[in-house]
Design a protein around this motif. Structure first.
Motif, PDB file in Angstrom:
ATOM      1  N   UNK A  75       0.850  -1.188   0.000  1.00  0.00           N
ATOM      2  CA  UNK A  75       0.000   0.000   0.000  1.00  0.00           C
ATOM      3  C   UNK A  75       0.889   1.243   0.000  1.00  0.00           C
ATOM      4  N   UNK A  76       0.405   2.357  -0.541  1.00  0.00           N
ATOM      5  CA  UNK A  76       1.202   3.597  -0.551  1.00  0.00           C
ATOM      6  C   UNK A  76       1.264   4.213   0.844  1.00  0.00           C
ATOM      7  N   UNK A  77       2.402   4.798   1.171  1.00  0.00           N
ATOM      8  CA  UNK A  77       2.582   5.460   2.459  1.00  0.00           C
ATOM      9  C   UNK A  77       2.240   6.945   2.398  1.00  0.00           C
ATOM     10  N   UNK A  78       1.746   7.375   1.262  1.00  0.00           N
ATOM     11  CA  UNK A  78       1.305   8.754   1.089  1.00  0.00           C
ATOM     12  C   UNK A  78      -0.124   8.714   0.551  1.00  0.00           C
ATOM     13  N   UNK A  79      -1.161   9.094   1.299  1.00  0.00           N
ATOM     14  CA  UNK A  79      -1.056   9.875   2.533  1.00  0.00           C
ATOM     15  C   UNK A  79      -0.529   9.059   3.719  1.00  0.00           C
ATOM     16  N   UNK A  80      -0.047   9.766   4.726  1.00  0.00           N
ATOM     17  CA  UNK A  80       0.508   9.107   5.910  1.00  0.00           C
ATOM     18  C   UNK A  80      -0.641   8.571   6.762  1.00  0.00           C
ATOM     19  N   UNK A  81      -0.958   7.319   6.525  1.00  0.00           N
ATOM     20  CA  UNK A  81      -2.075   6.693   7.218  1.00  0.00           C
ATOM     21  C   UNK A  81      -1.793   5.205   7.353  1.00  0.00           C
ATOM     22  N   UNK A  82      -2.432   4.594   8.331  1.00  0.00           N
ATOM     23  CA  UNK A  82      -2.266   3.153   8.460  1.00  0.00           C
ATOM     24  C   UNK A  82      -3.099   2.441   7.401  1.00  0.00           C
ATOM     25  N   UNK A  83      -2.690   1.224   7.067  1.00  0.00           N
ATOM     26  CA  UNK A  83      -3.452   0.364   6.160  1.00  0.00           C
ATOM     27  C   UNK A  83      -3.681  -0.962   6.858  1.00  0.00           C
ATOM     28  N   UNK A  84      -4.832  -1.556   6.618  1.00  0.00           N
ATOM     29  CA  UNK A  84      -5.200  -2.788   7.314  1.00  0.00           C
ATOM     30  C   UNK A  84      -5.772  -3.809   6.351  1.00  0.00           C
ATOM     31  N   UNK A 180      -7.052   4.159  15.576  1.00  0.00           N
ATOM     32  CA  UNK A 180      -8.019   5.196  15.180  1.00  0.00           C
ATOM     33  C   UNK A 180      -9.017   4.638  14.169  1.00  0.00           C
ATOM     34  N   UNK A 181     -10.218   5.181  14.196  1.00  0.00           N
ATOM     35  CA  UNK A 181     -11.249   4.689  13.293  1.00  0.00           C
ATOM     36  C   UNK A 181     -10.869   4.998  11.844  1.00  0.00           C
ATOM     37  N   UNK A 182     -11.082   4.015  10.990  1.00  0.00           N
ATOM     38  CA  UNK A 182     -10.733   4.165   9.580  1.00  0.00           C
ATOM     39  C   UNK A 182     -11.617   5.217   8.906  1.00  0.00           C
ATOM     40  N   UNK A 183     -11.097   5.782   7.818  1.00  0.00           N
ATOM     41  CA  UNK A 183     -11.880   6.761   7.052  1.00  0.00           C
ATOM     42  C   UNK A 183     -12.491   6.132   5.808  1.00  0.00           C
TER      43      UNK A 183
END
Length: 361
Positions: A75-84, A180-183
């Motif tokens: 998964x891309x690291x931009x935007x800076x967010x977690x991936x699940x 944190x809750x996913x978007x």
């Protein structure tokens, strides 16, 4: 500006743009050469799926053994967010087990397991999973890519997968690692039969090559050499050509067998040992052909004795190993009957020619 200088600038821009594109996102056509750490399992047979094009989520997977499956989730690291990535029994997020990866800054990546027992914060439990996870790691690539690499110990994973992306700049923090809750989230269904279909194709290719090479052509070449010597020198060239073709197909079949064994990780020790013996005997036959003495030589009769008997042993072992391989491959009675009919035809021909040869004497 000179034309050559202009072309060099354009070429540099193209290469730079191409490099930036490759390192900023992953695709199923990309090779796994950007990873900074070695992958702890074989990646040659991984199938690939673009599971969430909107966020450039890519999933690679394969069956490593009878009860182990390998996965690489990028998964891309931009935007800076977690991936699940989560494995669900019924396709819903609640009740699933998830693996989450993130990297807020270079060198500061992390990974955790979560059991999604419900929608509230207290029901998302870290370090708990219904999955038997092995060799798990979060690996950053040379570009702005993250890879979750793991294996699951199971006969077959759940086909219902869920994927989620977190809010920009919010990550599970030490020491609680609250998620944190996913978007955004999505669910997909993975058809694992494609994995079995690919492996079955490899098994069938291995079987066909060995049957044609060792089990048919080699026998045909031997029949011509024994019963058609009056057609000299046609019999010799036909015999050598057919045997060489059988040898080539057989060698390819042996190589494909080793590749298949590395992919399936199953215990086929006897089948593999017989295949190696057959290959070695075939190599001896080729070397014997290259060193064949002239007809008038005193050692020609000993060479004939060696060459003929070595060929008979090779054929017997090849036929036995083919039937044994069909049994190991669980191809059913159709393959046994089919090859049995071909073998019966060749044996009938040999017996007919042998009878005619004996009547001449």
């Amino acid at each position: 500006m000179k034309l050559t200088s202009f072309c060099q600038i354009i070429l540099f821009i193209m290469l730079y743009s191409s490099s930036t594109f490759v390192t900023s996102q992953d695709s199923c056509s990309s090779k796994l050469q950007q990873l900074q750490l070695p992958i702890p399992f074989d990646t040659s047979s991984l199938l690939c799926s673009s599971v969430w094009p909107a966020h450039s989520f890519i999933l690679r997977y394969a069956k490593a053994s009878s009860d182990v499956w390998s996965f690489i989730f990028s998964f891309p690291l931009d935007p800076k967010a977690y991936a699940a990535i989560g494995f669900s029994k019924d396709g819903s997020m609640v009740g699933s087990s998830a693996i989450v990866g993130w990297m807020p800054s270079p060198g500061a990546g992390g990974m955790k397991y979560y059991y999604l027992g419900g929608k509230s914060k207290d029901e998302v439990i870290k370090d708990r999973s219904d999955l038997y996870i092995m060799n798990a790691s979060f690996v950053p690539a040379t570009g702005s890519l993250g890879y979750l690499i793991f294996q699951l110990k199971t006969t077959q994973p759940s086909s219902n997968l869920i994927f989620a992306i977190g809010p920009n700049g919010q990550f599970p923090d030490y020491p609680s690692y609250d998620l944190p809750k996913h978007i955004d989230q999505t669910s997909v269904t993975i058809d694992y039969s494609k994995v079995f279909g690919t492996q079955r194709l490899h098994v069938k290719s291995h079987g066909v090559l060995n049957i044609l090479g060792w089990g048919i052509l080699i026998i045909m070449g031997a029949i011509v050499a024994r019963y058609f010597r009056e057609w000299d020198p046609f019999w010799f060239y036909f015999h050598a050509s057919v045997q060489f073709l059988g040898f080539v197909l057989g060698v390819i079949g042996v190589i494909s067998g080793f590749v298949l064994n590395n992919q399936l990780h199953v215990d086929v020790t006897l089948h593999k040992a017989l295949g190696i013996i057959i290959f070695v005997l075939a190599c001896f036959q080729v070397m014997a052909l290259l060193g064949r003495p002239k007809k008038e030589s005193k050692v020609r009769k000993y060479w004939n004795l060696y060459h003929h008997n070595m060929g008979r042993i090779l054929i017997i072992l090849a036929v036995a190993n083919i039937f044994y391989g069909i049994q190991l491959g669980k191809e059913g009675s159709g393959w046994n009957i089919g090859y049995g009919i071909v073998l019966a035809i060749l044996l009938t021909m040999a017996l007919t020619f042998e009878t005619q040869l004996c009547s001449k004497d």
